[in-house]
Enzyme design. Structure first.
Site, PDB file in Angstrom:
ATOM      1  N   HIS A  81       0.842  -1.198   0.000  1.00  0.00           N
ATOM      2  CA  HIS A  81       0.000   0.000   0.000  1.00  0.00           C
ATOM      3  C   HIS A  81       0.873   1.242   0.000  1.00  0.00           C
ATOM      4  CE1 HIS A  81      -2.387   3.133   2.365  1.00  0.00           C
ATOM      5  NE2 HIS A  81      -3.076   2.977   1.254  1.00  0.00           N
ATOM      6  N   SER A  82       0.586   2.166  -0.896  1.00  0.00           N
ATOM      7  CA  SER A  82       1.238   3.477  -0.909  1.00  0.00           C
ATOM      8  C   SER A  82       2.753   3.331  -1.070  1.00  0.00           C
ATOM      9  CB  SER A  82       0.855   4.237   0.369  1.00  0.00           C
ATOM     10  OG  SER A  82       1.168   5.605   0.271  1.00  0.00           O
TER      11      SER A  82
END
Length: 246
Positions: A81-82
């Protein structure tokens, strides 16, 4: 209904967060019959005491590689994520035979030699801001913004309070170190992209996903109408997407 085939998911959190951010999604994947690991990277969660100027992207890649090897995991669905898009990309380069699929959840997707600053130029402003402080290596979490942006896209007061319990500072080196993607085997790993759309904060731009994956297959891209931390706000929808392409 649990899947007949068990898969192993390794869920890697983004900058400033820790592994607890995945707890809602992890519970759903586990209930579906899969093995799930959601470690905290060095400097976060149960490893918060390790935070320091020498913690960088390479440290976080080492964290995940060591986990996979120590647990002797194979056919891993590796989810980032991210900022963790940088991490999982580096892990895939190091141990490509252990990774069955890469999933980028609203994540940075680098090419060989790029840093987070290259992928997301907005990061440069965070580094410049830290440079003027007493600890120029330390970058605090992004501030909460007015609705609908909230704290990393989280606006529910109870969820915001819970998210705050896991946010810690990040080392500048995490954003400055380049990722190595020089093993041709990593390019053969299938990829899935989950894009959080609809509530992007001003000034945040996302690099477009190319129509073709590095392995030559058409790109698999799913849009999820949510803020950035979709694993908190839309865990069911995200879990369903992760289960689509194990």
């Amino acid at each position: 209904m649990p899947s007949r085939t068990q898969h192993t998911y390794v869920l890697v959190h983004g900058a400033w967060h820790d592994g607890r951010v995945w707890s809602r999604v992890a519970a759903l994947l586990t209930a579906a019959g899969h093995r799930v690991l959601a470690p905290s990277l060095s400097g976060h969660g149960d490893k918060a005491h390790l935070l320091g100027p020498r913690i960088g992207l390479t440290t976080h890649i080492d964290d995940v590689v060591d986990l996979v090897l120590d647990q002797d995991l194979d056919d891993v669905v590796l989810v980032g994520h991210s900022y963790a898009g940088m991490v999982v990309s580096g892990v895939a380069n190091r141990i490509p035979k252990r990774v069955a699929r890469l999933v980028y959840v609203d994540a940075m997707v680098p090419v060989h030699g790029e840093s987070a600053v290259d992928v997301m130029p907005l990061t440069r402003a965070l580094i410049d801001g830290a440079a003027a402080t007493a600890e120029p290596w330390r970058i605090p979490p992004l501030p909460e913004l007015p609705a609908p942006y909230g704290l990393f896209g989280v606006t529910d007061p109870d969820d915001v309070a819970w998210l705050r319990t896991m946010l810690t500072d990040e080392s500048v080196l995490c954003f400055q170190q380049p990722v190595e993607l020089d093993d041709p085997a990593q390019a053969l790993i299938p990829r899935t992209h989950v894009l959080c759309v609809g509530d992007e904060p001003p000034g945040v731009t996302r690099r477009p996903v190319p129509p073709t994956q590095p392995n030559g297959e058409p790109s698999r891209v799913h849009e999820l109408r949510s803020g950035h931390d979709c694993m908190i706000t839309h865990p069911g929808e995200l879990a369903d997407l992760l289960l689509l392409h194990p």
